[in-house]
Scaffold this active site. Structure first.
Site: not given
Length: 286
Positions: A116, A165
Site C-alpha cells: 500500500e 484504481d
C-alpha cells in the site's frame, strides 16, 4: 474451496528459491497511483508508532516509494522477515487492510505481504494487524510494479489485486496496474500453478483485464462464469454509452470466497455496480 478457480490457500504450491539480479530502474516510471498527503490523525499516528516496528517491511528507499537498491524479494527474505518458510500471498493495493488482515487471521499457516502506498491505509492495516497480534503479515509501502521487477522466481503462491484504481480517463489507462509488463513480472514471481486474483466493480476495467490477460502467453483463465461486456472503452463520465455498444461474452470467476466484503465493495454494490472476479493461473510459457 475445491474447484480449480478457488484454489485453497491451504494447499498452495511450495516456492522455488531462485535469485534474480535486480534490473536498473527506468528514469521515467508510469505510476499506478498519485502521491497524496500522508497526514495521519492521532489514532493512526499511534498505530504507526506502536506497530510499524513489528509489521513494516524496511525495503523502501528512504522516504520514497521506490524499492531500495539491492533489495530482492525472495524466499530468503521471506524466511528472514517472517521467521518461517511458509507460502507467501501478496496483496497489491491493500487499502484499509480489511481483506488482507482477515485473510492472515484465518490462515496462520500462510504469510501475507500487504502493499500500500498511502500513509492512512498503511497505518490502518498496521492497526488491524496489531490489535489481533498477528505474526504472519508484513506491510511494505512501495510501488508494486517496482517490487515485482525485483522479485525472484517462485517467491509467491498467489497475488491479489482487488479493486485497483480504475483510472477512468482513456489517456490514463496506461496507469492501470494490470498491464502486460506487470503480468510478466507477476508470472515470474509466482510458484508453479500460482494464481493472480483480480476484482473490479468497473465494467470498463473488466474489459481492460480481459484485453490484457486472456490472450497472454503463460496464463490460464480459470473462470467458469460467462459475462457480457461492451467491446469498446468509455471515458470518464461516459459509462452510460456502454449499453449501446456491441457486446461479447467473456469468462470470469465466481466471487473469491477468501475475499471479505470490505466497506469499499459494499459501496460499489450499493451503487448498483457489478463485481467482476478473475482468476488467472500461471502456466508454462510456450
Amino acid at each position: 474451496m475445491t474447484d480449480p478457480e478457488s484454489t485453497a490457500i491451504d494447499s498452495v504450491a511450495a516456492m522455488a528459491t531462485d535469485h534474480t539480479e535486480a534490473p536498473a530502474h527506468p528514469l521515467h516510471k508510469v505510476l499506478s497511483f498519485v502521491r497524496r498527503s500522508g497526514r495521519l490523525d492521532d489514532r493512526l499516528q499511534r498505530a504507526w508508532d506502536n506497530y510499524a516496528g513489528t509489521y513494516l517491511l524496511d525495503i523502501a528507499a528512504g522516504n520514497l516509494l521506490d524499492v531500495r537498491e539491492g533489495v530482492t524479494l525472495d524466499r530468503a527474505l521471506v524466511e528472514s522477515a517472517w521467521g518461517n518458510d511458509n507460502p507467501l500471498i501478496v496483496e497489491i493495493g491493500t487499502g484499509q487492510g480489511e481483506n488482507v488482515v482477515a485473510a492472515a487471521a484465518a490462515h496462520p499457516e500462510t504469510n501475507f505481504l500487504a502493499l500500500e502506498v498511502y500513509d492512512p491505509g498503511v497505518a490502518h492495516t498496521l492497526l488491524l494487524a496489531g490489535k489481533q497480534g498477528l505474526t504472519n503479515i508484513r506491510v511494505a509501502q512501495v510501488n508494486a510494479p517496482e517490487l515485482f521487477k525485483v522479485t525472484a522466481p517462485g517467491t509467491a503462491a498467489e497475488v491479489w489485486t482487488f479493486f485497483p484504481d480504475p483510472w477512468p480517463k482513456k489517456k490514463h489507462h496506461k496507469r492501470r496496474i494490470v498491464q502486460e509488463a506487470m503480468a510478466g513480472d507477476i508470472h515470474r514471481a509466482l510458484a508453479a500453478d500460482g494464481v493472480w486474483r483480480i476484482a473490479t466493480d468497473i465494467e470498463d476495467y473488466a474489459l481492460h483485464v480481459h484485453e490484457v490477460m486472456d490472450g497472454l502467453d503463460g496464463w490460464k483463465n480459470l473462470g467458469s462464469v460467462t459475462v457480457s461486456l461492451p467491446l469498446e472503452h468509455v471515458g470518464k463520465g461516459n459509462a452510460d454509452l456502454a449499453a449501446d455498444m456491441p457486446h461479447a461474452d467473456f469468462t470470469e470467476s465466481e466471487r473469491f470466497e477468501g475475499r471479505v466484503l470490505t466497506n469499499f465493495e459494499k459501496k460499489g454494490l450499493a451503487a448498483g455496480r457489478v463485481i467482476h472476479d478473475f482468476t488467472y493461473q500461471a502456466v508454462a510459457l510456450h
